[in-house]
Design a protein around this motif. Sequence first.
Motif, PDB file in Angstrom:
ATOM      1  N   ALA A   1      33.100 -11.210 -27.356  1.00 45.21           N
ATOM      2  CA  ALA A   1      33.193  -9.899 -26.714  1.00 45.21           C
ATOM      3  C   ALA A   1      33.748 -10.040 -25.300  1.00 45.21           C
ATOM      4  O   ALA A   1      33.475 -11.009 -24.601  1.00 45.21           O
ATOM      5  N   GLU A   2      34.519  -9.062 -24.901  1.00 48.03           N
ATOM      6  CA  GLU A   2      35.100  -9.025 -23.560  1.00 48.03           C
ATOM      7  C   GLU A   2      34.356  -7.978 -22.734  1.00 48.03           C
ATOM      8  O   GLU A   2      34.177  -6.852 -23.188  1.00 48.03           O
ATOM      9  N   PRO A   3      33.920  -8.320 -21.534  1.00 46.76           N
ATOM     10  CA  PRO A   3      33.303  -7.301 -20.690  1.00 46.76           C
ATOM     11  C   PRO A   3      34.327  -6.247 -20.311  1.00 46.76           C
ATOM     12  O   PRO A   3      35.510  -6.547 -20.149  1.00 46.76           O
ATOM     13  N   ASP A   4      33.876  -5.008 -20.195  1.00 45.47           N
ATOM     14  CA  ASP A   4      34.771  -3.928 -19.790  1.00 45.47           C
ATOM     15  C   ASP A   4      34.003  -2.949 -18.908  1.00 45.47           C
ATOM     16  O   ASP A   4      32.786  -2.970 -18.869  1.00 45.47           O
ATOM     17  N   PRO A   5      34.722  -2.106 -18.180  1.00 49.68           N
ATOM     18  CA  PRO A   5      34.068  -1.190 -17.241  1.00 49.68           C
ATOM     19  C   PRO A   5      33.444   0.035 -17.903  1.00 49.68           C
ATOM     20  O   PRO A   5      32.981   0.929 -17.213  1.00 49.68           O
ATOM     21  N   TYR A   6      33.406   0.076 -19.232  1.00 48.20           N
ATOM     22  CA  TYR A   6      32.799   1.202 -19.937  1.00 48.20           C
ATOM     23  C   TYR A   6      31.292   1.034 -20.104  1.00 48.20           C
ATOM     24  O   TYR A   6      30.633   1.923 -20.645  1.00 48.20           O
TER      25      TYR A   6
ATOM     26  N   MET B   1      23.895 -13.831 -12.860  1.00 44.26           N
ATOM     27  CA  MET B   1      23.630 -12.450 -13.243  1.00 44.26           C
ATOM     28  C   MET B   1      22.639 -12.437 -14.396  1.00 44.26           C
ATOM     29  O   MET B   1      22.818 -13.141 -15.385  1.00 44.26           O
ATOM     30  N   LEU B   2      21.595 -11.635 -14.251  1.00 45.92           N
ATOM     31  CA  LEU B   2      20.671 -11.457 -15.361  1.00 45.92           C
ATOM     32  C   LEU B   2      21.311 -10.520 -16.381  1.00 45.92           C
ATOM     33  O   LEU B   2      22.071  -9.624 -16.024  1.00 45.92           O
ATOM     34  N   THR B   3      21.010 -10.719 -17.650  1.00 45.46           N
ATOM     35  CA  THR B   3      21.660  -9.917 -18.690  1.00 45.46           C
ATOM     36  C   THR B   3      21.052  -8.532 -18.827  1.00 45.46           C
ATOM     37  O   THR B   3      21.704  -7.627 -19.332  1.00 45.46           O
ATOM     38  N   GLY B   4      19.823  -8.355 -18.385  1.00 49.94           N
ATOM     39  CA  GLY B   4      19.191  -7.050 -18.501  1.00 49.94           C
ATOM     40  C   GLY B   4      19.770  -6.043 -17.523  1.00 49.94           C
ATOM     41  O   GLY B   4      20.090  -6.367 -16.387  1.00 49.94           O
ATOM     42  N   VAL B   5      19.930  -4.826 -17.990  1.00 50.34           N
ATOM     43  CA  VAL B   5      20.357  -3.714 -17.142  1.00 50.34           C
ATOM     44  C   VAL B   5      19.161  -2.793 -17.008  1.00 50.34           C
ATOM     45  O   VAL B   5      18.551  -2.406 -18.003  1.00 50.34           O
ATOM     46  N   GLU B   6      18.807  -2.468 -15.781  1.00 54.70           N
ATOM     47  CA  GLU B   6      17.618  -1.650 -15.538  1.00 54.70           C
ATOM     48  C   GLU B   6      18.012  -0.215 -15.223  1.00 54.70           C
ATOM     49  O   GLU B   6      19.008   0.039 -14.559  1.00 54.70           O
TER      50      GLU B   6
ATOM     51  N   ALA C   1      29.469  -4.740 -13.843  1.00 53.84           N
ATOM     52  CA  ALA C   1      28.813  -5.720 -12.969  1.00 53.84           C
ATOM     53  C   ALA C   1      29.422  -7.101 -13.156  1.00 53.84           C
ATOM     54  O   ALA C   1      29.698  -7.806 -12.178  1.00 53.84           O
ATOM     55  N   PHE C   2      29.649  -7.497 -14.397  1.00 52.43           N
ATOM     56  CA  PHE C   2      30.208  -8.811 -14.687  1.00 52.43           C
ATOM     57  C   PHE C   2      31.629  -8.942 -14.124  1.00 52.43           C
ATOM     58  O   PHE C   2      31.955  -9.938 -13.469  1.00 52.43           O
ATOM     59  N   LEU C   3      32.474  -7.958 -14.372  1.00 55.09           N
ATOM     60  CA  LEU C   3      33.847  -8.012 -13.883  1.00 55.09           C
ATOM     61  C   LEU C   3      33.907  -8.048 -12.361  1.00 55.09           C
ATOM     62  O   LEU C   3      34.682  -8.804 -11.764  1.00 55.09           O
ATOM     63  N   TRP C   4      33.071  -7.238 -11.718  1.00 52.46           N
ATOM     64  CA  TRP C   4      33.048  -7.173 -10.252  1.00 52.46           C
ATOM     65  C   TRP C   4      32.579  -8.509  -9.677  1.00 52.46           C
ATOM     66  O   TRP C   4      33.175  -9.041  -8.744  1.00 52.46           O
ATOM     67  N   TRP C   5      31.522  -9.055 -10.269  1.00 50.89           N
ATOM     68  CA  TRP C   5      30.970 -10.340  -9.837  1.00 50.89           C
ATOM     69  C   TRP C   5      32.003 -11.456 -10.000  1.00 50.89           C
ATOM     70  O   TRP C   5      32.182 -12.284  -9.112  1.00 50.89           O
ATOM     71  N   GLN C   6      32.705 -11.473 -11.131  1.00 50.58           N
ATOM     72  CA  GLN C   6      33.723 -12.497 -11.347  1.00 50.58           C
ATOM     73  C   GLN C   6      34.871 -12.349 -10.359  1.00 50.58           C
ATOM     74  O   GLN C   6      35.416 -13.341  -9.873  1.00 50.58           O
TER      75      GLN C   6
ATOM     76  N   LEU D   1      22.757  -5.126  -7.861  1.00 48.70           N
ATOM     77  CA  LEU D   1      24.027  -4.428  -7.861  1.00 48.70           C
ATOM     78  C   LEU D   1      23.773  -3.075  -8.520  1.00 48.70           C
ATOM     79  O   LEU D   1      23.325  -3.019  -9.670  1.00 48.70           O
ATOM     80  N   THR D   2      24.001  -2.006  -7.777  1.00 43.41           N
ATOM     81  CA  THR D   2      23.805  -0.654  -8.301  1.00 43.41           C
ATOM     82  C   THR D   2      25.141  -0.149  -8.812  1.00 43.41           C
ATOM     83  O   THR D   2      26.140  -0.166  -8.094  1.00 43.41           O
ATOM     84  N   VAL D   3      25.144   0.277 -10.076  1.00 48.40           N
ATOM     85  CA  VAL D   3      26.352   0.833 -10.685  1.00 48.40           C
ATOM     86  C   VAL D   3      26.078   2.274 -11.093  1.00 48.40           C
ATOM     87  O   VAL D   3      24.960   2.625 -11.461  1.00 48.40           O
ATOM     88  N   VAL D   4      27.101   3.090 -10.977  1.00 47.83           N
ATOM     89  CA  VAL D   4      26.975   4.516 -11.290  1.00 47.83           C
ATOM     90  C   VAL D   4      28.116   4.943 -12.208  1.00 47.83           C
ATOM     91  O   VAL D   4      29.182   4.340 -12.220  1.00 47.83           O
ATOM     92  N   LYS D   5      27.875   6.007 -12.936  1.00 44.77           N
ATOM     93  CA  LYS D   5      28.908   6.579 -13.800  1.00 44.77           C
ATOM     94  C   LYS D   5      29.259   7.956 -13.247  1.00 44.77           C
ATOM     95  O   LYS D   5      28.527   8.915 -13.444  1.00 44.77           O
ATOM     96  N   PRO D   6      30.377   8.061 -12.539  1.00 42.66           N
ATOM     97  CA  PRO D   6      30.801   9.366 -12.025  1.00 42.66           C
ATOM     98  C   PRO D   6      31.135  10.314 -13.175  1.00 42.66           C
ATOM     99  O   PRO D   6      31.610   9.879 -14.227  1.00 42.66           O
ATOM    100  N   GLU D   7      30.895  11.599 -12.962  1.00 42.20           N
ATOM    101  CA  GLU D   7      31.187  12.604 -13.989  1.00 42.20           C
ATOM    102  C   GLU D   7      32.651  12.584 -14.418  1.00 42.20           C
ATOM    103  O   GLU D   7      32.964  12.804 -15.576  1.00 42.20           O
ATOM    104  N   GLU D   8      33.549  12.322 -13.483  1.00 35.13           N
ATOM    105  CA  GLU D   8      34.982  12.420 -13.755  1.00 35.13           C
ATOM    106  C   GLU D   8      35.578  11.139 -14.340  1.00 35.13           C
ATOM    107  O   GLU D   8      36.784  11.035 -14.513  1.00 35.13           O
TER     108      GLU D   8
END
Length: 152
Positions: free
Chosen positions: A28-33, A81-86, A39-44, A122-129
């Motif tokens: 599997a490839e990490p993606d921003p979806y 990076m821990l694999t869990g997303v909180e 988080a993985f892509l940004w960290w790398q 690392l706090t990630v958000v999903k903008p409405e747009e």
Amino acid sequence: MADDDLPLPIVESTDQEALTEAFGSPDAEPDPYTPRGTAFLWWQALQDPVHYRNALDNLSTNPSAWNGYRQAADLIADLSMLTGVEDNEEDPDIKYVRFIHYEGASSGQVFEDAEMRDFFVLTVVKPEESDWWLVWGLSDSYFPSRDEVRDL
């Protein structure tokens, strides 16, 4: 020795096992979806913030706030990076991914819950747009509240 002085319950694993745990399969490839993918892509990309500046900017809610990403790279580029997303209990479009110091020779997997006092979030958000999750911020050992993230 206090409980919080004990080592974290982590066993070494292969990189393939870690990728399977994080993304569902070793291919599997990490993606921003997904929050974890972003988080993985940004960290790398922090491994070389000058070369990957465009990727970092595209994965961030406010690129100018990172001032070239050097400080973020100094803080977490060499962490694990821990694999869990909180979840944020108040807002399903805010997620947290933790980074810790891990001295193993390869990837590791946590085999039981343990209290952690020293980590970065690392706090990630999903903008409405957008269909992408974006990095909002990096904090030392705490999870920013919904009000902080949403500037309420």
